[in-house]
Design a protein around this motif. Structure first.
Motif, PDB file in Angstrom:
ATOM      1  N   VAL A 126       0.842  -1.198   0.000  1.00 38.54           N
ATOM      2  CA  VAL A 126       0.000   0.000   0.000  1.00 38.54           C
ATOM      3  C   VAL A 126       0.882   1.254   0.000  1.00 38.54           C
ATOM      4  CG1 VAL A 126      -1.661   1.336   1.376  1.00 38.54           C
ATOM      5  CG2 VAL A 126      -1.954  -1.150   1.094  1.00 38.54           C
ATOM      6  N   GLU A 127       1.936   1.238   0.800  1.00 41.97           N
ATOM      7  CA  GLU A 127       2.849   2.380   0.867  1.00 41.97           C
ATOM      8  C   GLU A 127       3.504   2.624  -0.495  1.00 41.97           C
ATOM      9  OE1 GLU A 127       7.058   3.413   3.005  1.00 41.97           O
ATOM     10  OE2 GLU A 127       5.601   2.264   4.160  1.00 41.97           O
ATOM     11  N   VAL A 128       3.937   1.564  -1.154  1.00 43.14           N
ATOM     12  CA  VAL A 128       4.552   1.694  -2.481  1.00 43.14           C
ATOM     13  C   VAL A 128       3.530   2.266  -3.471  1.00 43.14           C
ATOM     14  CG1 VAL A 128       5.483   0.400  -4.446  1.00 43.14           C
ATOM     15  CG2 VAL A 128       6.301  -0.067  -2.126  1.00 43.14           C
ATOM     16  N   ALA A 129       2.305   1.744  -3.440  1.00 42.50           N
ATOM     17  CA  ALA A 129       1.268   2.240  -4.346  1.00 42.50           C
ATOM     18  C   ALA A 129       1.007   3.732  -4.119  1.00 42.50           C
ATOM     19  CB  ALA A 129      -0.021   1.440  -4.161  1.00 42.50           C
ATOM     20  N   ARG A 130       1.022   4.156  -2.883  1.00 41.78           N
ATOM     21  CA  ARG A 130       0.794   5.578  -2.592  1.00 41.78           C
ATOM     22  C   ARG A 130       1.970   6.426  -3.074  1.00 41.78           C
ATOM     23  NH1 ARG A 130      -2.226   5.172   3.283  1.00 41.78           N
ATOM     24  NH2 ARG A 130      -4.327   5.118   2.390  1.00 41.78           N
ATOM     25  N   ARG A 131       3.197   5.915  -2.926  1.00 40.00           N
ATOM     26  CA  ARG A 131       4.366   6.657  -3.396  1.00 40.00           C
ATOM     27  C   ARG A 131       4.389   6.762  -4.920  1.00 40.00           C
ATOM     28  NH1 ARG A 131       9.315   3.928  -0.983  1.00 40.00           N
ATOM     29  NH2 ARG A 131       8.204   3.146   0.778  1.00 40.00           N
ATOM     30  N   VAL A 185      -8.304  -2.814   2.273  1.00 39.87           N
ATOM     31  CA  VAL A 185      -7.772  -1.752   1.432  1.00 39.87           C
ATOM     32  C   VAL A 185      -8.686  -1.584   0.227  1.00 39.87           C
ATOM     33  CG1 VAL A 185      -5.779  -0.962   0.103  1.00 39.87           C
ATOM     34  CG2 VAL A 185      -5.432  -2.328   2.180  1.00 39.87           C
ATOM     35  N   SER A 186      -9.194  -0.379   0.064  1.00 41.12           N
ATOM     36  CA  SER A 186     -10.029  -0.043  -1.087  1.00 41.12           C
ATOM     37  C   SER A 186      -9.135   0.635  -2.117  1.00 41.12           C
ATOM     38  CB  SER A 186     -11.146   0.901  -0.658  1.00 41.12           C
ATOM     39  OG  SER A 186     -11.843   1.366  -1.788  1.00 41.12           O
ATOM     40  N   LEU A 187      -9.116   0.072  -3.332  1.00 38.74           N
ATOM     41  CA  LEU A 187      -8.255   0.632  -4.358  1.00 38.74           C
ATOM     42  C   LEU A 187      -8.887   0.570  -5.734  1.00 38.74           C
ATOM     43  CD1 LEU A 187      -5.989  -2.149  -5.386  1.00 38.74           C
ATOM     44  CD2 LEU A 187      -6.310  -1.987  -2.950  1.00 38.74           C
ATOM     45  N   GLU A 188      -8.300   1.339  -6.626  1.00 40.04           N
ATOM     46  CA  GLU A 188      -8.746   1.380  -8.010  1.00 40.04           C
ATOM     47  C   GLU A 188      -8.574   0.002  -8.650  1.00 40.04           C
ATOM     48  OE1 GLU A 188      -7.223   3.806 -11.938  1.00 40.04           O
ATOM     49  OE2 GLU A 188      -5.800   3.397 -10.339  1.00 40.04           O
ATOM     50  N   VAL A 213       0.103   0.922 -11.405  1.00 38.33           N
ATOM     51  CA  VAL A 213      -0.096   0.722  -9.967  1.00 38.33           C
ATOM     52  C   VAL A 213      -1.457   1.283  -9.585  1.00 38.33           C
ATOM     53  CG1 VAL A 213       0.825   1.265  -7.671  1.00 38.33           C
ATOM     54  CG2 VAL A 213       2.392   0.922  -9.579  1.00 38.33           C
ATOM     55  N   PRO A 214      -2.272   0.522  -8.857  1.00 34.09           N
ATOM     56  CA  PRO A 214      -3.600   1.035  -8.504  1.00 34.09           C
ATOM     57  C   PRO A 214      -3.520   2.189  -7.503  1.00 34.09           C
ATOM     58  CG  PRO A 214      -3.183  -1.025  -7.362  1.00 34.09           C
ATOM     59  CD  PRO A 214      -2.027  -0.812  -8.312  1.00 34.09           C
ATOM     60  N   ARG A 215      -4.469   3.092  -7.608  1.00 31.66           N
ATOM     61  CA  ARG A 215      -4.574   4.189  -6.637  1.00 31.66           C
ATOM     62  C   ARG A 215      -5.283   3.657  -5.396  1.00 31.66           C
ATOM     63  NH1 ARG A 215      -5.457   6.015 -11.555  1.00 31.66           N
ATOM     64  NH2 ARG A 215      -4.223   7.753 -12.339  1.00 31.66           N
ATOM     65  N   VAL A 216      -4.726   3.933  -4.235  1.00 29.36           N
ATOM     66  CA  VAL A 216      -5.310   3.482  -2.973  1.00 29.36           C
ATOM     67  C   VAL A 216      -6.303   4.545  -2.514  1.00 29.36           C
ATOM     68  CG1 VAL A 216      -4.846   2.908  -0.561  1.00 29.36           C
ATOM     69  CG2 VAL A 216      -3.251   2.183  -2.349  1.00 29.36           C
TER      70      VAL A 216
END
Length: 102
Positions: free
Chosen positions: A24-29, A52-55, A36-39
């Protein structure tokens, strides 16, 4: 994974998996990276995990997939090297202290 009714988002339930928060941290960075999906949100499960809800990402077309493989110096996506998968799985199973289901 659970998909939203409109299919635009997914929720991943990650009980007892604290390492998933690193993903999740990597996806946010890497926000804005098309691969990479948006969290959207992370919710705690009473101390035993997270939701975790993501695109929801959609498959790339063949041209995009081939371009990514070239950029990453990987075998073509439609013709992966069988040895690559077998070798990676074998090395993972061979690591002491690790368990991979068969």
């Amino acid at each position: 994974m659970y998909a939203s009714p409109d299919g635009a988002h997914v929720a991943r339930v990650a009980p007892w998996d604290p390492a998933y928060l690193l993903s999740v941290e990597v996806a946010r960075r890497l926000a804005g990276n098309p691969y990479v999906p948006r969290v959207a949100e992370v919710a705690s499960l009473a101390g035993v995990g997270h939701v975790v809800s993501l695109e929801r990402l959609q498959p790339a077309d063949a041209t995009q997939a081939a371009a990514l493989c070239v950029a990453l110096d990987l075998p073509p996506w439609h013709n992966p090297s069988p040895g690559l998968v077998d070798d990676t799985a074998g090395r993972t199973r061979a690591r002491p202290g690790r368990h991979c289901p068969s």
